[in-house]
Structures are given as C-alpha cells and as structure tokens.
Design a protein around this motif. Structure first.
Motif, PDB file in Angstrom:
ATOM      1  N   TRP A  90       0.847  -1.192   0.000  1.00 49.01           N
ATOM      2  CA  TRP A  90       0.000   0.000   0.000  1.00 49.01           C
ATOM      3  C   TRP A  90       0.882   1.241   0.000  1.00 49.01           C
ATOM      4  O   TRP A  90       1.752   1.387   0.847  1.00 49.01           O
ATOM      5  N   VAL A  91       0.669   2.121  -0.953  1.00 45.57           N
ATOM      6  CA  VAL A  91       1.364   3.399  -1.012  1.00 45.57           C
ATOM      7  C   VAL A  91       0.291   4.466  -0.829  1.00 45.57           C
ATOM      8  O   VAL A  91      -0.527   4.684  -1.716  1.00 45.57           O
ATOM      9  N   ASP A  92       0.290   5.090   0.325  1.00 50.21           N
ATOM     10  CA  ASP A  92      -0.748   6.051   0.673  1.00 50.21           C
ATOM     11  C   ASP A  92      -0.159   7.455   0.657  1.00 50.21           C
ATOM     12  O   ASP A  92       0.669   7.795   1.491  1.00 50.21           O
TER      13      ASP A  92
END
Length: 98
Positions: A90-92
């Motif tokens: 996950w790249v938030d």
C-alpha cells in the motif's frame, strides 16, 4: 500494446472479439473505487478470471496489478486488493480520512 478501456467495453472486446490476454504483464485499474461502483455485472472479476496464469523463473505466478484510488482505505478497495493481489503493498499519499 496498451489497452485503455472501461471494464464493460474491455469485457465485450474480450468475449466478442477474442482479445487475447496470454501476454498480459500489467493490470492497472485507475479510479478503482469508481470501477467497483460502476461495475454492476462484476465484469472486473470476470476479466481478471480470464487472465491466464504465467509462471516466472521461480515458478510462481506474477501479474503486476496496480490499483489507484482516492479512497484507498475503503473496504471495497481493500477487498479487491485481497482478491487479486499477492502480498499487496500500500502506497498512501493522502492518509486516512477521519
């Protein structure tokens, strides 16, 4: 080759026009939250189900899947990632809305 399409048009091309998917390396879903909202016939998962398994040199299946969404933390996006990704990262860039 690059195909940019809505899920319904892509599914139609795949079914009626014999679009071949055996060399597919990347499956990129932009505005994934909107795709899930608009995909009343579940064509997204039908498309994914037709992508042939490809083995890498290590013997494991790899399809680079990227989901882009402004609502990354929604349950629908997390459920989709769990269904079609292996060990998702996950790249938030935004953070959670509270």
């Amino acid at each position: 080759h690059i195909v940019v399409s809505t899920t319904n048009i892509f599914y139609d091309a795949m079914c009626r026009h014999g679009m071949r998917l055996e060399n597919l390396l990347f499956f990129i879903l932009d505005e994934a939250d909107k795709l899930l909202e608009d995909d009343k016939n579940d064509n997204l998962m039908k498309i994914y189900g037709r992508i042939p398994a490809r083995a890498t040199h290590t013997g494991e299946y790899r399809l680079q899947t990227c989901l882009f969404s402004a609502t990354l933390h929604s349950s629908s996006i997390q459920n989709l990632a769990n269904a079609i990704c292996l060990n998702p990262i996950w790249v938030d860039l935004k953070g959670r809305d509270y």
